[in-house]
Design a protein around this motif. Structure first.
Motif, PDB file in Angstrom:
ATOM      1  N   ALA A 187      15.314   8.342 -12.065  1.00 22.26           N
ATOM      2  CA  ALA A 187      15.641   7.661 -10.816  1.00 22.26           C
ATOM      3  C   ALA A 187      16.360   8.561  -9.831  1.00 22.26           C
ATOM      4  CB  ALA A 187      16.493   6.421 -11.095  1.00 22.26           C
ATOM      5  N   GLY A 188      16.849   9.700 -10.261  1.00 26.29           N
ATOM      6  CA  GLY A 188      17.549  10.596  -9.374  1.00 26.29           C
ATOM      7  C   GLY A 188      19.006  10.205  -9.239  1.00 26.29           C
TER       8      GLY A 188
ATOM      9  N   ASP B  92      12.334  -6.487 -16.199  1.00 19.38           N
ATOM     10  CA  ASP B  92      12.572  -5.337 -17.072  1.00 19.38           C
ATOM     11  C   ASP B  92      11.429  -4.344 -17.031  1.00 19.38           C
ATOM     12  OD1 ASP B  92      15.023  -6.354 -18.037  1.00 19.38           O
ATOM     13  OD2 ASP B  92      13.972  -7.557 -19.541  1.00 19.38           O
ATOM     14  N   LEU B  93      10.255  -4.825 -16.670  1.00 18.92           N
ATOM     15  CA  LEU B  93       9.056  -3.997 -16.706  1.00 18.92           C
ATOM     16  C   LEU B  93       8.186  -4.311 -15.499  1.00 18.92           C
ATOM     17  CD1 LEU B  93       7.314  -2.005 -18.461  1.00 18.92           C
ATOM     18  CD2 LEU B  93       6.242  -4.043 -19.449  1.00 18.92           C
ATOM     19  N   LEU B  94       7.689  -3.263 -14.863  1.00 19.42           N
ATOM     20  CA  LEU B  94       6.746  -3.382 -13.755  1.00 19.42           C
ATOM     21  C   LEU B  94       5.550  -2.499 -14.075  1.00 19.42           C
ATOM     22  CD1 LEU B  94       9.288  -2.833 -10.834  1.00 19.42           C
ATOM     23  CD2 LEU B  94       8.342  -5.030 -11.569  1.00 19.42           C
ATOM     24  N   ILE B  95       4.375  -2.915 -13.649  1.00 15.93           N
ATOM     25  CA  ILE B  95       3.173  -2.116 -13.836  1.00 15.93           C
ATOM     26  C   ILE B  95       2.595  -1.829 -12.455  1.00 15.93           C
ATOM     27  CG2 ILE B  95       0.908  -1.972 -14.953  1.00 15.93           C
ATOM     28  CD1 ILE B  95       3.312  -2.302 -16.920  1.00 15.93           C
ATOM     29  N   VAL B  96       2.224  -0.572 -12.219  1.00 13.25           N
ATOM     30  CA  VAL B  96       1.730  -0.169 -10.914  1.00 13.25           C
ATOM     31  C   VAL B  96       0.297   0.350 -11.037  1.00 13.25           C
ATOM     32  CG1 VAL B  96       2.113   1.328  -8.912  1.00 13.25           C
ATOM     33  CG2 VAL B  96       4.076   0.431 -10.202  1.00 13.25           C
ATOM     34  N   ALA B  97      -0.580  -0.216 -10.219  1.00 11.66           N
ATOM     35  CA  ALA B  97      -1.959   0.262 -10.111  1.00 11.66           C
ATOM     36  C   ALA B  97      -2.016   1.152  -8.878  1.00 11.66           C
ATOM     37  CB  ALA B  97      -2.924  -0.900 -10.002  1.00 11.66           C
TER      38      ALA B  97
ATOM     39  N   ARG C  80       0.828  -1.211   0.000  1.00 16.53           N
ATOM     40  CA  ARG C  80       0.000   0.000   0.000  1.00 16.53           C
ATOM     41  C   ARG C  80       0.865   1.265   0.000  1.00 16.53           C
ATOM     42  NH1 ARG C  80      -5.154   0.679   2.096  1.00 16.53           N
ATOM     43  NH2 ARG C  80      -4.960  -1.375   3.042  1.00 16.53           N
ATOM     44  N   ASP C  81       0.539   2.177  -0.917  1.00 18.67           N
ATOM     45  CA  ASP C  81       1.132   3.519  -0.986  1.00 18.67           C
ATOM     46  C   ASP C  81       2.650   3.547  -1.211  1.00 18.67           C
ATOM     47  OD1 ASP C  81      -1.404   4.676  -0.599  1.00 18.67           O
ATOM     48  OD2 ASP C  81      -1.175   4.597   1.582  1.00 18.67           O
ATOM     49  N   LEU C  82       3.224   2.459  -1.710  1.00 20.16           N
ATOM     50  CA  LEU C  82       4.659   2.488  -1.990  1.00 20.16           C
ATOM     51  C   LEU C  82       4.959   3.432  -3.142  1.00 20.16           C
ATOM     52  CD1 LEU C  82       5.909  -1.210  -1.731  1.00 20.16           C
ATOM     53  CD2 LEU C  82       5.930   0.595  -0.002  1.00 20.16           C
ATOM     54  N   THR C  83       6.109   4.063  -3.092  1.00 18.47           N
ATOM     55  CA  THR C  83       6.567   4.921  -4.182  1.00 18.47           C
ATOM     56  C   THR C  83       7.199   4.052  -5.268  1.00 18.47           C
ATOM     57  OG1 THR C  83       8.783   5.170  -3.263  1.00 18.47           O
ATOM     58  CG2 THR C  83       7.103   6.772  -2.528  1.00 18.47           C
ATOM     59  N   THR C  84       7.421   4.642  -6.413  1.00 23.87           N
ATOM     60  CA  THR C  84       8.076   3.909  -7.491  1.00 23.87           C
ATOM     61  C   THR C  84       9.454   3.439  -7.046  1.00 23.87           C
ATOM     62  OG1 THR C  84       6.892   5.266  -9.108  1.00 23.87           O
ATOM     63  CG2 THR C  84       8.789   4.015  -9.905  1.00 23.87           C
ATOM     64  N   GLU C  85      10.183   4.285  -6.342  1.00 26.23           N
ATOM     65  CA  GLU C  85      11.522   3.926  -5.870  1.00 26.23           C
ATOM     66  C   GLU C  85      11.474   2.714  -4.949  1.00 26.23           C
ATOM     67  OE1 GLU C  85      10.258   7.030  -5.832  1.00 26.23           O
ATOM     68  OE2 GLU C  85      11.573   8.077  -7.242  1.00 26.23           O
ATOM     69  N   GLN C  86      10.487   2.667  -4.079  1.00 22.97           N
ATOM     70  CA  GLN C  86      10.361   1.533  -3.158  1.00 22.97           C
ATOM     71  C   GLN C  86      10.005   0.254  -3.918  1.00 22.97           C
ATOM     72  OE1 GLN C  86       7.444   3.590  -0.718  1.00 22.97           O
ATOM     73  NE2 GLN C  86       8.835   3.514   1.045  1.00 22.97           N
ATOM     74  N   ILE C  87       9.138   0.364  -4.895  1.00 24.77           N
ATOM     75  CA  ILE C  87       8.762  -0.804  -5.698  1.00 24.77           C
ATOM     76  C   ILE C  87       9.966  -1.324  -6.468  1.00 24.77           C
ATOM     77  CG2 ILE C  87       7.396  -1.543  -7.704  1.00 24.77           C
ATOM     78  CD1 ILE C  87       5.181   0.348  -6.602  1.00 24.77           C
ATOM     79  N   VAL C  88      10.715  -0.429  -7.067  1.00 25.38           N
ATOM     80  CA  VAL C  88      11.917  -0.817  -7.815  1.00 25.38           C
ATOM     81  C   VAL C  88      12.893  -1.537  -6.895  1.00 25.38           C
ATOM     82  CG1 VAL C  88      13.969   0.113  -8.985  1.00 25.38           C
ATOM     83  CG2 VAL C  88      11.678   0.932  -9.621  1.00 25.38           C
ATOM     84  N   ALA C  89      13.059  -1.045  -5.687  1.00 24.38           N
ATOM     85  CA  ALA C  89      13.988  -1.658  -4.732  1.00 24.38           C
ATOM     86  C   ALA C  89      13.543  -3.062  -4.331  1.00 24.38           C
ATOM     87  CB  ALA C  89      14.128  -0.778  -3.496  1.00 24.38           C
ATOM     88  N   LEU C  90      12.244  -3.341  -4.360  1.00 27.90           N
ATOM     89  CA  LEU C  90      11.713  -4.644  -3.959  1.00 27.90           C
ATOM     90  C   LEU C  90      11.548  -5.618  -5.121  1.00 27.90           C
ATOM     91  CD1 LEU C  90       8.942  -3.394  -1.513  1.00 27.90           C
ATOM     92  CD2 LEU C  90      11.157  -4.383  -0.900  1.00 27.90           C
ATOM     93  N   ALA C  91      11.734  -5.135  -6.344  1.00 29.14           N
ATOM     94  CA  ALA C  91      11.505  -5.962  -7.535  1.00 29.14           C
ATOM     95  C   ALA C  91      12.657  -6.934  -7.780  1.00 29.14           C
ATOM     96  CB  ALA C  91      11.337  -5.069  -8.759  1.00 29.14           C
TER      97      ALA C  91
END
Length: 154
Positions: A104-105, A69-74, A53-64
């Motif tokens: 990505a910063g 190569d590709l992630l989709i976020v709802a 819940r409410d994860l940022t893109t950066e957090q999702i990338v870190a957990l992937a």
């Protein structure tokens, strides 16, 4: 926080849990074959877990998983927008000089970079199929996005 699951299919991660009906509507759209003659369908592994819940893109990338190569976020925007504009996240290695990763910063030290693009739910199959099979480059979808940064098809 637990890592995202490994899967042969592209992960679709739900991060907004505010509207169950909107989530079910989105799921129906992305799991229904296109209305074209070939009936294209995104190959998705749906991650519907409140732990994300409410994860940022950066957090999702870190957990992937590293090989994704590709992630989709709802996210909230996907579940509240009339076109259900999902967030597509294209992963890249830090040393990728194609331009992906610019968003990505600078503190992405040892983590992969990424690029983002919104895609309407009815066109998710196009990005997912072509990126997963390496039929097209990410930049072709970015270039085809409209001025608002949303890919609505070719």
């Amino acid at each position: 926080m637990k890592n995202l699951p490994q899967s042969e299919a592209t992960l679709l991660i739900r991060t907004d849990f505010s509207d169950e009906a909107a989530w079910q509507d989105l799921r129906t759209v992305v799991t229904t074959p296109s209305d074209e003659d070939d009936d294209f369908l995104a190959m998705l592994h749906i991650v519907d877990d409140p732990a994300y819940r409410d994860l940022t893109t950066e957090q999702i990338v870190a957990l992937a998983p590293a090989e994704d190569d590709l992630l989709i976020v709802a996210d909230e925007k996907a579940l509240t927008g009339s076109e259900m504009p999902l967030l597509a996240v294209c992963m890249s290695d830090e040393d990728d000089d194609e331009g992906a990763g610019e968003d990505a910063g600078e503190d992405s030290d040892s983590k992969p970079g990424f690029d983002e693009l919104r895609v309407v739910a009815t066109e998710l199959w196009s990005i997912e199929n072509n990126i997963s099979l390496a039929n097209m480059d990410w930049e072709e979808f970015v270039d085809a996005a409209e001025e608002d940064g949303v890919f609505r098809g070719f």
